[in-house]
Design a protein around this motif. Structure first.
Motif, PDB file in Angstrom:
ATOM      1  N   PRO A   1       9.776  -4.825  16.753  1.00 44.47           N
ATOM      2  CA  PRO A   1       8.664  -4.792  17.719  1.00 44.47           C
ATOM      3  C   PRO A   1       7.888  -6.108  17.671  1.00 44.47           C
ATOM      4  CG  PRO A   1       8.078  -3.577  15.746  1.00 44.47           C
ATOM      5  CD  PRO A   1       9.522  -3.977  15.581  1.00 44.47           C
ATOM      6  N   ILE A   2       7.163  -6.377  18.761  1.00 42.04           N
ATOM      7  CA  ILE A   2       6.374  -7.618  18.813  1.00 42.04           C
ATOM      8  C   ILE A   2       5.377  -7.638  17.659  1.00 42.04           C
ATOM      9  CG2 ILE A   2       4.606  -6.642  20.359  1.00 42.04           C
ATOM     10  CD1 ILE A   2       5.801 -10.095  21.041  1.00 42.04           C
ATOM     11  N   PHE A   3       5.213  -8.809  17.071  1.00 45.45           N
ATOM     12  CA  PHE A   3       4.279  -8.994  15.954  1.00 45.45           C
ATOM     13  C   PHE A   3       2.865  -9.094  16.518  1.00 45.45           C
ATOM     14  CE2 PHE A   3       2.012 -11.702  12.930  1.00 45.45           C
ATOM     15  CZ  PHE A   3       2.364 -11.154  11.713  1.00 45.45           C
ATOM     16  N   GLY A   4       1.989  -8.189  16.123  1.00 45.50           N
ATOM     17  CA  GLY A   4       0.591  -8.248  16.561  1.00 45.50           C
ATOM     18  C   GLY A   4       0.383  -7.909  18.019  1.00 45.50           C
TER      19      GLY A   4
ATOM     20  N   ASP B   1       4.685  -0.099   6.743  1.00 46.52           N
ATOM     21  CA  ASP B   1       5.663  -0.692   7.648  1.00 46.52           C
ATOM     22  C   ASP B   1       4.970  -1.584   8.668  1.00 46.52           C
ATOM     23  OD1 ASP B   1       7.728   0.566   6.443  1.00 46.52           O
ATOM     24  OD2 ASP B   1       7.668   2.317   7.769  1.00 46.52           O
ATOM     25  N   LYS B   2       3.841  -1.076   9.171  1.00 48.42           N
ATOM     26  CA  LYS B   2       3.140  -1.791  10.237  1.00 48.42           C
ATOM     27  C   LYS B   2       2.750  -3.194   9.800  1.00 48.42           C
ATOM     28  CE  LYS B   2       0.941   1.377  13.387  1.00 48.42           C
ATOM     29  NZ  LYS B   2      -0.170   2.305  13.511  1.00 48.42           N
ATOM     30  N   TYR B   3       2.247  -3.281   8.571  1.00 49.19           N
ATOM     31  CA  TYR B   3       1.734  -4.576   8.156  1.00 49.19           C
ATOM     32  C   TYR B   3       2.676  -5.329   7.229  1.00 49.19           C
ATOM     33  CZ  TYR B   3      -2.283  -3.188  10.684  1.00 49.19           C
ATOM     34  OH  TYR B   3      -3.108  -2.817  11.706  1.00 49.19           O
TER      35      TYR B   3
ATOM     36  N   ASP C   1      13.726  -6.907   3.570  1.00 54.04           N
ATOM     37  CA  ASP C   1      13.716  -7.349   4.952  1.00 54.04           C
ATOM     38  C   ASP C   1      14.483  -6.406   5.861  1.00 54.04           C
ATOM     39  OD1 ASP C   1      13.945 -10.566   3.635  1.00 54.04           O
ATOM     40  OD2 ASP C   1      12.209  -9.745   4.708  1.00 54.04           O
TER      41      ASP C   1
ATOM     42  N   VAL D   1      16.394  -2.626   6.370  1.00 55.72           N
ATOM     43  CA  VAL D   1      16.781  -1.289   5.895  1.00 55.72           C
ATOM     44  C   VAL D   1      17.915  -0.806   6.778  1.00 55.72           C
ATOM     45  CG1 VAL D   1      14.489  -0.702   5.037  1.00 55.72           C
ATOM     46  CG2 VAL D   1      15.105  -0.144   7.387  1.00 55.72           C
TER      47      VAL D   1
ATOM     48  N   ARG E   1      13.902  -3.986   9.075  1.00 57.12           N
ATOM     49  CA  ARG E   1      12.684  -3.214   8.874  1.00 57.12           C
ATOM     50  C   ARG E   1      11.702  -3.506  10.009  1.00 57.12           C
ATOM     51  NH1 ARG E   1       8.158  -3.710   6.096  1.00 57.12           N
ATOM     52  NH2 ARG E   1       8.702  -5.789   5.368  1.00 57.12           N
ATOM     53  N   GLN E   2      11.112  -2.438  10.550  1.00 59.02           N
ATOM     54  CA  GLN E   2      10.227  -2.566  11.706  1.00 59.02           C
ATOM     55  C   GLN E   2       8.787  -2.727  11.236  1.00 59.02           C
ATOM     56  OE1 GLN E   2      11.884  -2.124  14.981  1.00 59.02           O
ATOM     57  NE2 GLN E   2      13.520  -2.499  13.534  1.00 59.02           N
ATOM     58  N   PHE E   3       8.200  -3.903  11.404  1.00 52.30           N
ATOM     59  CA  PHE E   3       6.766  -4.014  11.136  1.00 52.30           C
ATOM     60  C   PHE E   3       6.094  -4.734  12.287  1.00 52.30           C
ATOM     61  CE2 PHE E   3       6.665  -8.463   9.911  1.00 52.30           C
ATOM     62  CZ  PHE E   3       7.953  -8.685   9.431  1.00 52.30           C
ATOM     63  N   THR E   4       4.862  -4.332  12.541  1.00 48.58           N
ATOM     64  CA  THR E   4       4.229  -4.783  13.780  1.00 48.58           C
ATOM     65  C   THR E   4       3.079  -5.754  13.565  1.00 48.58           C
ATOM     66  OG1 THR E   4       2.779  -2.875  13.706  1.00 48.58           O
ATOM     67  CG2 THR E   4       4.764  -2.668  15.023  1.00 48.58           C
ATOM     68  N   GLY E   5       2.849  -6.162  12.337  1.00 46.27           N
ATOM     69  CA  GLY E   5       1.762  -7.117  12.153  1.00 46.27           C
ATOM     70  C   GLY E   5       1.490  -7.372  10.698  1.00 46.27           C
ATOM     71  N   ASN E   6       0.619  -8.346  10.446  1.00 45.97           N
ATOM     72  CA  ASN E   6       0.209  -8.635   9.086  1.00 45.97           C
ATOM     73  C   ASN E   6      -1.175  -9.244   9.167  1.00 45.97           C
ATOM     74  OD1 ASN E   6      -0.318 -10.201   6.688  1.00 45.97           O
ATOM     75  ND2 ASN E   6       1.820  -9.830   6.132  1.00 45.97           N
ATOM     76  N   LYS E   7      -2.167  -8.503   8.635  1.00 46.95           N
ATOM     77  CA  LYS E   7      -3.552  -8.909   8.859  1.00 46.95           C
ATOM     78  C   LYS E   7      -3.849 -10.297   8.301  1.00 46.95           C
ATOM     79  CE  LYS E   7      -5.545  -4.372   9.478  1.00 46.95           C
ATOM     80  NZ  LYS E   7      -5.852  -3.138   8.770  1.00 46.95           N
TER      81      LYS E   7
ATOM     82  N   VAL F   1      -1.747 -12.872   7.806  1.00 45.74           N
ATOM     83  CA  VAL F   1      -1.128 -13.902   8.645  1.00 45.74           C
ATOM     84  C   VAL F   1      -1.931 -14.080   9.927  1.00 45.74           C
ATOM     85  CG1 VAL F   1       0.937 -14.514   9.953  1.00 45.74           C
ATOM     86  CG2 VAL F   1       1.159 -13.501   7.682  1.00 45.74           C
ATOM     87  N   GLU F   2      -2.354 -12.934  10.516  1.00 40.81           N
ATOM     88  CA  GLU F   2      -3.086 -13.030  11.770  1.00 40.81           C
ATOM     89  C   GLU F   2      -4.426 -13.755  11.599  1.00 40.81           C
ATOM     90  OE1 GLU F   2      -2.931  -9.197  14.063  1.00 40.81           O
ATOM     91  OE2 GLU F   2      -1.072  -8.972  12.932  1.00 40.81           O
TER      92      GLU F   2
ATOM     93  N   MET G   1      -3.707 -17.377  11.367  1.00 41.16           N
ATOM     94  CA  MET G   1      -3.292 -17.862  12.684  1.00 41.16           C
ATOM     95  C   MET G   1      -4.485 -18.189  13.561  1.00 41.16           C
ATOM     96  SD  MET G   1       0.021 -15.547  13.676  1.00 41.16           S
ATOM     97  CE  MET G   1      -0.999 -14.610  14.754  1.00 41.16           C
ATOM     98  N   ILE G   2      -5.561 -17.413  13.411  1.00 45.06           N
ATOM     99  CA  ILE G   2      -6.742 -17.667  14.246  1.00 45.06           C
ATOM    100  C   ILE G   2      -7.670 -18.665  13.568  1.00 45.06           C
ATOM    101  CG2 ILE G   2      -8.698 -16.580  15.404  1.00 45.06           C
ATOM    102  CD1 ILE G   2      -7.075 -13.964  15.310  1.00 45.06           C
TER     103      ILE G   2
END
Lengths: 570, 315
Positions: free
Chosen positions: A286-289, A556-558, A564, A566, B61-67, B69-70, B73-74
């Protein structure tokens, strides 16, 4: 658990769609189907891309050597005016609208746009705008005052051919169509989303189209007003922009750039959306952020209206005004620049497949970074005082419009080609096209940064034989010819794919968004049922139920786990 | 970069203003290249490391963000923006201080397609090859007669638009004597490309000498042919547009020709100032510089010859 949601059919039968089902020419012309209109928008953009590209080649041949007489001043000035106008209004704008009207209903699980007839009106009036603009060549001379068409050079006393009048009418017609389509897209997104498709589940592309449509609604009226004022000046002896009779030369620039700067974002926001979809799917992640990608799009669209004076830092506005607009222009670099890292973050830890589409998306990241960084140099006022209106600007804007917008559009074209046509493309040929195009592009425009720094102004039909000018211009022209050459494999690729390409399955890339649920190409009625929507990747949830997004934990989200990869579906 | 420094460019500054811009430009280029390097480096790493192997259809592995890093980035770009805004505002204040009632030292006017310089308090009206003194602050007024033009000499720094109906101010401290070439950089019509600028920067004494010399009226021709040329010039349309000091010619539209023969180039740097080029120009201006405001008069051959003889004496 998984229950399908029924998609309602359009309420009334659409005219035109029941003339014939073999998709003959008459059927296309009379169509109000958003998919056919989207494809016609794209074909229009492709046609003008070839026309505008041919103009660019003529210009680069003229500039190969100093003091060349290949075209001469008058023909050259008409060419650069028509090249710029064509590329902005008849290539990039129709191309983004084409993708927007084709994909928006499909991606939100709707069967039509909110106003199908208005959709057809938008396309055809834009099309006629182009014809009016090009008719000027037969009516006494094309416009020769630049796509920016500054006053007072655009006045009847300085520009004596009717070219500028055709420019006004042509762009006015196109502008009306663009505004109509933008309104249509806004209403479509607001009212026709499938059940369960909350705003936070909108695909990034749809978000960008949605934001972009508001941008169009706010920006184009400024241009349309300015065009009408100019027509009044030229045809009815008005005094808006004529200094000798009390008008203001700078008023045109204010009105033009109040449209013109947002226009830059109008043709880049949807490619940002395309890129987000392409990179997600080919990286299998999925898109990051997601919230940030959407939020930065909104920030860009708001800031876009506070930066127009950075096109006018050399007009003598004074330091106070210049500082304010320097600050706002620099600020816009933050959300724009950060998007690059969102895409890098999406690719990070992924399992990346390099199709032609993904190659264009990857190249976009590099070219757009170069274009974005050189863009910041114009926000730093003193640097702008040296570099504005030089070839450095030509380099910058091509890195943004071509390396950015057009690369994004190519990524989208190759990504959705199987969906739109039901055919796969020849990837080997696609990669040939990609490498030739990228090489030609960088050869053409990179050296122009240096040309600007050593003193070559833009919009010149020729130049004196100064040190460095000839070799750099020669390299640039060779690059342009290479880019022209790369159109051969591209056109051949399109032709063979249409004629005898491999049949495309409904979801060849294992895509995440709803358009991949429809058949390839989609039927007139795209959907009868869609799966429940619980994230911005409904098809990913459907196809990979064990790792669906609604099951994702905070870890998983963060990305706080170390591994890397699974194992996915067996 | 090395070759760039060898050419006349924005990196070979010859004025205090250009110095300030050059410093800022170098800072910017360094930072921009560093950012580009980070992006390209990361991209290359990611492309190699995370490229799918053929036949491998596992789901990463599905991850959608990292506080963290974000926030970085800003944060980092915001910091850079603040730094560059401050640097840029400082430079702006140094480069363009308000004129505060200063009278201009030189008034520069853009015309389609040539430059005029007026030296207030003197009779000097110069076309295209503009002399300026070195080593003192000059306040230039930039004006336009017809459409928007733009004054730009890269080695001297700041460009400034000449906008009809407005007067723009430009401060200039030239540090090194020399000949600096520039160009009009706002598109101004058919011959925008041939609206080049030559600035001849001279030490104060030399400049004063030049200014005194330049105000002398035109030399009276001595040869018969040149005298005929002078008569022809004064009887025909030439005088409607051109001025030659010390004669009846007092036109305002075209370049002053009082010391025409002392210029190195003609037609705003388009070609060397030679008899041959002058003859071609007088024979058919619209062929030499299409779109220029001088019309084709269809002079007889011998009239062109005497005109060339006359103009060549105007040292």
């Amino acid at each position: 658990m998984i229950t399908d949601i029924e998609v309602p059919e359009p309420l009334s039968p659409l005219p035109g769609t029941n003339i014939d089902t073999d998709q003959g020419l008459l059927q296309w012309i009379s169509s109000v189907d958003h998919k056919q209109l989207g494809i016609m928008y794209l074909l229009m953009a492709l046609f003008y891309l070839l026309v505008g590209g041919a103009m660019a080649l003529l210009m680069r041949i003229q500039l190969m050597v100093p003091e060349n007489h290949f075209l001469g001043a008058i023909a050259y000035n008409q060419l650069f005016t028509m090249h710029g106008t064509t590329m902005i209004f008849f290539v990039l704008t129709p191309a983004i609208l084409g993708f927007s009207v084709y994909l928006t209903p499909l991606m939100i699980g709707a069967n039509e746009m909110a106003f199908p007839r208005l959709n057809a009106f938008g396309l055809w009036i834009s099309f006629f705008g182009g014809i009016v603009l090009y008719f000027s060549y037969l009516a006494g001379g094309a416009p020769d005052t630049g796509w920016f068409n500054y006053a007072p050079l655009n006045q009847a006393q300085f520009s004596k051919t009717p070219g500028v009048d055709y420019y006004c009418i042509g762009l006015l017609l196109t502008g009306i169509g663009t505004v109509a389509t933008a309104a249509n897209l806004i209403v479509t997104v607001i009212t026709l989303r499938a059940e369960g498709m909350k705003y936070k589940y909108l695909p990034v592309f749809v978000w960008m189209v949605f934001i972009n449509s508001f941008l169009i609604l706010a920006a184009f009226p400024s241009l349309n007003a300015a065009l009408v004022m100019l027509l009044i000046d030229r045809q009815l002896d008005g005094h808006f922009f004529n200094v000798n009779t009390g008008g203001s030369a700078l008023l045109w620039q204010h009105l033009f750039w109040l449209f013109g700067h947002p226009e830059v974002y109008i043709v880049i926001l949807p490619p940002f959306g395309i890129l987000s979809e392409v990179i997600q799917v080919y990286s299998r992640k999925p898109i990051f952020g997601y919230p940030f990608v959407v939020g930065s799009g909104i920030a860009i669209s708001l800031l876009a209206f506070g930066v127009w004076i950075h096109h006018m830092f050399a007009t003598g506005m004074g330091n106070t005004v210049n500082s304010f607009f320097a600050a706002s222009s620099m600020l816009i670099g933050i959300p724009t620049g950060v998007k690059i890292f969102n895409w890098l973050g999406t690719m990070y830890g992924g399992s990346i497949r390099f199709t032609t589409s993904m190659l264009f998306a990857t190249a976009f990241l590099v070219e757009f970074t170069i274009g974005g960084l050189s863009g910041v140099s114009f926000a730093i006022v003193p640097i702008d005082w040296q570099l504005t209106d030089t070839y450095y600007v030509v380099a910058h804007l091509h890195y943004v419009f071509l390396g950015g917008s057009l690369f994004g559009l190519f990524a989208g074209l190759f990504y959705w080609f199987p969906k739109m046509t039901g055919r796969m493309i020849d990837e080997r040929l696609g990669k040939w096209f990609f490498w030739l195009f990228v090489l030609g592009f960088n050869l053409t425009f990179f050296v122009q940064h240096i040309l600007g720094a050593i003193g070559m102004p833009r919009r010149v039909h020729t130049y004196p034989d100064l040190p460095g000018f000839e070799p750099l211009n020669m390299i640039s022209s060779i690059g342009a010819l290479l880019m022209g050459l790369s159109m051969m494999p591209f056109l051949y690729l399109m032709y063979t794919a249409f004629k005898g390409g491999k049949r495309a399955p409904d979801n060849p890339w294992d895509g995440y968004t709803l358009e991949w649920l429809a058949t390839s190409p989609p039927q007139l009625k795209s959907f009868s049922n869609i799966p429940p929507i619980m994230s911005f990747r409904p098809l990913h949830d459907l196809n990979h139920p064990e790792i669906g997004d609604h099951k994702t934990t905070e870890d998983d989200k963060y990305g706080t786990k170390d591994d890397d990869v699974v194992s996915g579906r067996d | 970069m090395i070759t760039l420094l060898a050419f006349p460019s924005i990196f070979s500054s010859a004025s205090r203003e250009a110095d300030a811009i050059q410093r800022l430009t170098i800072y910017f280029v360094v930072v921009a290249l560093a950012i580009l390097l980070v992006v390209v480096g990361l991209l290359i790493y990611i492309v190699i490391r995370f490229r799918a192997k053929p036949g491998d259809d596992r789901q990463p592995r599905q991850f959608t963000g990292n506080k963290t890093v974000e926030s970085i980035m800003i944060g980092v770009p915001t910091l850079l923006v603040i730094i560059f805004f401050v640097l840029s505002a400082k430079a702006m204040k140094a480069i363009l201080p308000p004129p505060n009632g200063h009278q201009p030292d030189i008034v520069i006017r853009g015309h389609q397609f040539w430059w005029e310089a007026e030296y207030p308090g003197t009779k000097a009206l110069v076309a295209n090859e503009i002399h300026l003194p070195v080593g003192r602050p000059l306040l230039l007024h930039i004006e336009a007669k017809d459409v928007i033009h733009d004054w730009w000499v890269p080695e001297l720094g700041t460009k400034m638009d000449a906008v009809p109906g407005r007067t723009n101010h430009l401060w200039l401290n030239i540090e090194k004597p020399g000949i600096y070439e520039g160009a009009c950089s706002e598109f101004c019509g058919a011959q925008h490309a041939w609206m080049r600028i030559w600035v001849i920067a001279q030490p104060e004494a030399e400049y004063r000498q030049w200014l005194a010399d330049y105000q002398r009226p035109a030399v009276t021709p001595t040869t018969e042919s040149a005298l005929t040329g002078a008569k022809f010039f004064n009887r025909h349309a030439c005088v409607n547009c051109h001025r030659i000091q010390g004669t009846a010619a007092n036109g305002q539209g075209g370049p002053d020709l009082t010391h025409f023969a002392s210029r190195k180039t003609m037609l705003s740097g388009m070609m060397p100032n030679t008899r041959e080029n002058l003859r071609k120009w007088l024979d058919n201006p619209q062929h030499v510089k299409p779109g220029a405001l001088m019309p084709r008069f269809v002079f007889p051959k011998d009239s062109i010859n005497v005109l060339v003889d006359y103009l060549s004496t105007l040292k």
